[in-house]
Design a protein around this motif. Structure first.
Motif, PDB file in Angstrom:
ATOM      1  N   ALA A  32       0.804  -1.106  -0.004  1.00  0.00           N
ATOM      2  CA  ALA A  32       0.017  -0.073  -0.008  1.00  0.00           C
ATOM      3  C   ALA A  32       0.870   1.365  -0.160  1.00  0.00           C
ATOM      4  O   ALA A  32       0.564   2.218  -0.817  1.00  0.00           O
ATOM      5  CB  ALA A  32      -0.905  -0.063   1.165  1.00  0.00           C
ATOM      6  N   GLU A  36       0.893   4.388  -2.593  1.00  0.00           N
ATOM      7  CA  GLU A  36       0.722   5.711  -2.175  1.00  0.00           C
ATOM      8  C   GLU A  36       1.865   6.732  -2.664  1.00  0.00           C
ATOM      9  O   GLU A  36       1.759   7.706  -3.145  1.00  0.00           O
ATOM     10  CB  GLU A  36       0.443   5.867  -0.631  1.00  0.00           C
ATOM     11  N   ASP A  64      -7.165   0.152  -3.922  1.00  0.00           N
ATOM     12  CA  ASP A  64      -8.646  -0.145  -3.440  1.00  0.00           C
ATOM     13  C   ASP A  64      -8.670  -1.763  -3.177  1.00  0.00           C
ATOM     14  O   ASP A  64      -9.154  -1.947  -2.002  1.00  0.00           O
ATOM     15  CB  ASP A  64      -9.673   0.198  -4.436  1.00  0.00           C
ATOM     16  N   LYS A  67      -7.022  -2.315   0.185  1.00  0.00           N
ATOM     17  CA  LYS A  67      -7.957  -1.646   1.435  1.00  0.00           C
ATOM     18  C   LYS A  67      -9.136  -2.560   1.506  1.00  0.00           C
ATOM     19  O   LYS A  67      -9.458  -2.758   2.781  1.00  0.00           O
ATOM     20  CB  LYS A  67      -8.354  -0.427   1.115  1.00  0.00           C
ATOM     21  N   ASN A  70      -9.012  -6.232   3.716  1.00  0.00           N
ATOM     22  CA  ASN A  70      -8.748  -6.311   5.250  1.00  0.00           C
ATOM     23  C   ASN A  70      -7.761  -7.160   5.726  1.00  0.00           C
ATOM     24  O   ASN A  70      -8.075  -8.116   6.635  1.00  0.00           O
ATOM     25  CB  ASN A  70     -10.164  -6.443   5.658  1.00  0.00           C
TER      26      ASN A  70
END
Length: 122
Positions: A32, A36, A64, A67, A70
């Motif tokens: 992630a 970013e 996405d 995220k 989980n």
């Protein structure tokens, strides 16, 4: 009675089976973060650049997926469809490196010299 103190589903991955690619202990946060960082670098490229548009859409989609999973690595691997999560991390870091180079090269600017007639005709 015999009692199992460690669930069988809690097996630790020891190898990727790919030479030179080690198992990452906690890949999702790093994956992630790579996406970013890529998005942050892409902000230095004009919004009209085709490379930025494509890379940004891809990074946002993959972010996405991460995220929404989980923390389920298997679900991320299946939805990304890039092999093992370590391979996805390698791909993400390569894309980050390429985005940085695209900023350096300023690939969106016009060519310094006009191409010869018919150079890009196939």
């Amino acid at each position: 009675m015999f009692r199992c103190t460690r669930p069988l589903l809690n097996v630790v991955k020891t190898t990727t089976g790919l030479t030179g690619l080690k198992v990452h202990p906690n890949p999702l946060p790093d994956l992630a973060a790579a996406y970013e960082k890529t998005l942050a670098v892409l902000n230095n490229i004009p919004a009209t650049s085709v490379y930025r548009q494509g890379a940004e859409a891809l990074a946002l989609r993959k972010l996405d997926i991460i995220k929404a999973a989980n923390g389920d690595i298997a679900a991320v691997e299946k939805q990304l469809n890039e092999g093992q999560i370590e391979e996805s991390l390698l791909i993400a870091t390569d894309e980050l490196s390429l985005a940085s180079k695209m900023v350096e090269w300023k690939a969106w600017e016009p060519l310094e010299e006009k191409p010869e007639p018919g150079q890009w005709e196939y």
